[in-house]
Each structure stands twice: as structure tokens, then as C-alpha cells.
Design a protein around this motif. Structure first.
Motif, PDB file in Angstrom:
ATOM      1  N   GLY A 340       0.851  -1.319  -0.007  1.00  0.00           N
ATOM      2  CA  GLY A 340      -0.059  -0.127  -0.114  1.00  0.00           C
ATOM      3  C   GLY A 340       0.675   1.230   0.120  1.00  0.00           C
ATOM      4  N   VAL A 341       1.796   1.317   0.633  1.00  0.00           N
ATOM      5  CA  VAL A 341       3.013   2.290   0.810  1.00  0.00           C
ATOM      6  C   VAL A 341       3.481   2.533  -0.868  1.00  0.00           C
ATOM      7  N   LEU A 342       3.767   1.472  -1.247  1.00  0.00           N
ATOM      8  CA  LEU A 342       4.689   1.510  -2.573  1.00  0.00           C
ATOM      9  C   LEU A 342       3.610   1.949  -3.630  1.00  0.00           C
ATOM     10  N   TYR A 343       2.362   1.353  -3.695  1.00  0.00           N
ATOM     11  CA  TYR A 343       1.415   1.686  -4.738  1.00  0.00           C
ATOM     12  C   TYR A 343       0.255   2.086  -3.811  1.00  0.00           C
ATOM     13  N   PRO A 344       0.129   3.383  -3.597  1.00  0.00           N
ATOM     14  CA  PRO A 344      -1.156   3.819  -2.721  1.00  0.00           C
ATOM     15  C   PRO A 344      -2.462   4.006  -3.620  1.00  0.00           C
ATOM     16  N   PRO A 345      -3.603   4.134  -3.084  1.00  0.00           N
ATOM     17  CA  PRO A 345      -4.801   4.214  -3.773  1.00  0.00           C
ATOM     18  C   PRO A 345      -4.485   5.446  -4.693  1.00  0.00           C
TER      19      PRO A 345
END
Length: 347
Positions: A340-345
Motif C-alpha cells: 500500500g505504501v509502494l502503490y497507494p490508492p
């Protein structure tokens, strides 16, 4: 550092894996020393760290005792043939094009925690069997009714995808006139109504038009892919004679579920293809698959000779499914947070 000291202090405990763990720990330390001053390199380091931690976890996990005479009990790990995710690829994850509840139970596949009322296999982590897919299956009727009500009152409309990703099935005979071909070409359509798109909730659509469906997803499906740009939930519609061209999803850290809502009863030549296997849609029967494999879909439509072939609920003859992205069940909470940090919403 703690893991290195534990391996050194308890050599007997880690007797068969000591060198491998120390090697991974040293690799992590080396990567950090070379990357921690550079923000861009640090992102790369986080990806590498995720893979190293997964490797260590596999070394620490007790080996399953498989029957060597039955190859069906073995689970394939990524990368696999025809598996080409376009953005992020995490190696050594279970990789099966289609997940079947009976077969995956025999194989001790982690996806069983998405189903319902299944015993934990030997040596499995103590993870609650949440029954996400069973919850969708049980709620099939109310989800379909809410969708059809929104369509019939024109409160929610399907938006077509880019025409580059779908086309007409070209089922016409060559001797038919070109004008007829062009007319049918216009009928091909793949369209959607998004509830969540790339991890971002469409609040207005969810609250105004689909509150029941949204509540089911948010309260009964804890493994849905939230907090990450790889996760989407949407209604997907295919009109007659539409083919979704072959493509691969962005990543293998998710599994995708189709919950068929309206499907005509006689649709020969209509199917979802993943890898080298094809599966037909049946109303209310969920399909779980790994969309990092090459996949496509063809919907030929129902037989126009009679209304009895159309869906008993939706007379349009369109194929509509609810698509829900789930986290790959092998990923821990820490894995999901890191992704989620690498590819956030919204990314």
C-alpha cells in the motif's frame, strides 16, 4: 539483527536452514547500506526487502508432507508460463490460473481462507477462514436486485472502456454485406460501474446507488484489496458479440473474483479464458482466478430465437458480473501495508 543473533544462538533450531537465513539477512543489510541515502533506491529496497522476508518466512515454515504419488497436491509458484503482470511481480507466490474450492482444498492452497466452512490443513498458519467468496455467493440475489433497480431507474449507468481493449467477435459470415458487419461492430461493448477504482472509493456511487452491496463488501469481505492502487471493485457488462482482448493484470499480489449476476441460460461460445483454461459464467456461481495470467473473455450472447434463453431477471441479454479484487491470501498484514505504501490508492 535480532534474526541473525537468534540463528547464531540457536544453531540446532535452524540446523537445516542456517546458512540460507544468514545469507538473506546479509543481503538485506547490504541493500540497505547501499540504498538508504537515495529515496528512489529506497523504494527499490523495500521491494527487495519484501522478497527477502518472504524467502525467510518460507524457510521457517514447516515443510508439508505430500504424497509423492499424487502430483495434484503440489502448488505451482510464480513465475509461471503465461504469467506476465505489467507493473509489479512478487516471486514465489502460489500461482494458479483458476482456483477451484475442491481442488485447492486438496492442494492446501492458501485461497481456501476465502471460502467458507473448510478445515485448516496440516501446518497451515492459524488464519481465520473469513468466507469472503461465500458471503458474495450468499448475497448474490440482493446484489443483483440492487444493480437492476439502479439500471432500470437510470440512476446508475455503465461507462464503456476504451475501445482498444475490446472488439467484435467477428462471427458474421464472409459473404454478408460490409454494412451489416459495421452495424454489428457498433453493438460490441465492454462497460463498467465502479464502486472502487484503483483503491479509491467512489463515495457518491456507493452511498446513493449501491449501499447494500457496499455494506456487504465492507463488512463481510475482509480480504478485499483495500488501501492499495491495485484493488478495484466494479460491475462489468459485456454486450452480445464482444471479445475482451488478451491481456495481463498489473500484479500477482491479488486474486480476482467474478460474481455473475445476469447471464443468459444458453450462451454457446461464451467464456472466460485464463492461461490455457476456459470457464463459463453461471448466475450466482463465483469464479476466482489470477488475472496476472494472460486472460480474455468472449460473450456471444443468447440465442435470439426465443426469450427463454435470456436471463430470467434481466431481459437485455447482457452478461453482467461483479468484479472484486482480493489480496493474495499468502500475503501477511505487513506485506499488504508495504504494498500500500509502494502503490497507494489512486496510483
Amino acid at each position: 539483527m535480532m534474526l541473525r543473533r537468534l540463528v547464531q544462538l540457536e544453531p540446532e533450531l535452524f540446523r537445516d536452514m542456517r546458512s540460507e537465513i544468514l545469507e538473506e539477512v546479509a543481503l538485506i543489510e547490504q541493500r540497505f547500506e547501499s540504498n538508504h541515502h537515495n529515496i528512489i533506491s529506497l523504494s527499490s529496497f523495500l521491494v527487495q526487502l519484501l522478497e527477502s522476508l518472504r524467502r525467510i518466512r518460507q524457510l521457517l515454515t514447516p515443510k508439508k508432507s505430500h504424497d509423492t504419488t499424487n502430483e495434484q497436491t503440489l502448488i505451482s509458484l510464480s513465475p509461471q508460463e503465461l504469467q506476465y503482470p505489467t507493473v509489479f511481480f512478487l516471486k514465489k507466490l502460489e500461482a494458479i490460473p483458476f482456483h477451484n474450492i475442491e481442488k485447492c482444498t486438496k492442494q492446501h492452497c492458501p485461497c481456501i481462507r476465502l471460502w467458507n466452512e473448510l478445515p485448516l490443513p496440516p501446518n497451515a498458519p492459524p488464519v481465520k477462514l473469513t468466507g469472503d467468496i461465500q458471503a458474495l455467493k450468499t448475497s448474490f440475489g440482493v446484489i443483483r436486485d440492487e444493480l437492476l433497480s439502479a439500471i432500470q431507474t437510470n440512476t446508475a449507468t455503465f461507462q464503456p472502456f476504451d475501445e482498444a481493449v475490446y472488439k467484435h467477435t467477428n462471427g458474421l459470415k464472409q459473404q454478408q454485406q460490409q454494412q451489416q458487419q459495421l452495424q454489428q461492430q457498433e453493438q460490441a461493448e465492454w462497460s463498467s460501474i465502479y464502486l472502487y477504482r484503483q483503491g479509491v472509493k467512489h463515495v457518491d456511487t456507493c452511498e446513493k446507488y449501491f449501499p447494500i452491496t457496499t455494506n456487504i463488501l465492507e463488512t463481510m469481505c475482509p480480504h478485499r484489496m483495500g488501501g492499495c492502487g491495485f484493488g478495484s471493485i466494479y460491475f462489468s457488462k459485456l454486450k452480445k458479440n464482444t471479445k475482451v482482448v488478451e491481456h495481463c493484470g498489473p500484479t500477482n499480489v491479488r486474486l480476482r473474483c467474478h460474481l455473475p449476476l445476469t447471464v443468459p441460460s444458453k450462451t454457446s461460445g461464451s467464456y472466460l479464458r485464463v492461461g490455457e483454461r476456459c470457464v463459463s459464467w453461471e448466475e450466482g456461481d463465483p469464479i476466482l482466478f489470477d488475472d496476472s495470467f494472460l486472460h480474455s473473455a468472449i460473450y456471444a450472447g443468447c440465442d435470439d430465437s426465443g426469450d427463454s434463453t435470456r436471463s430470467s431477471i434481466d431481459p437485455s441479454g447482457d452478461r453482467i458480473v461483479l468484479i472484486v479484487d482480493f489480496w493474495h491470501p499468502s500475503l501477511s498484514a505487513a506485506d499488504r501495508t508495504a504494498l500500500g505504501v509502494l502503490y497507494p490508492p489512486g496510483s
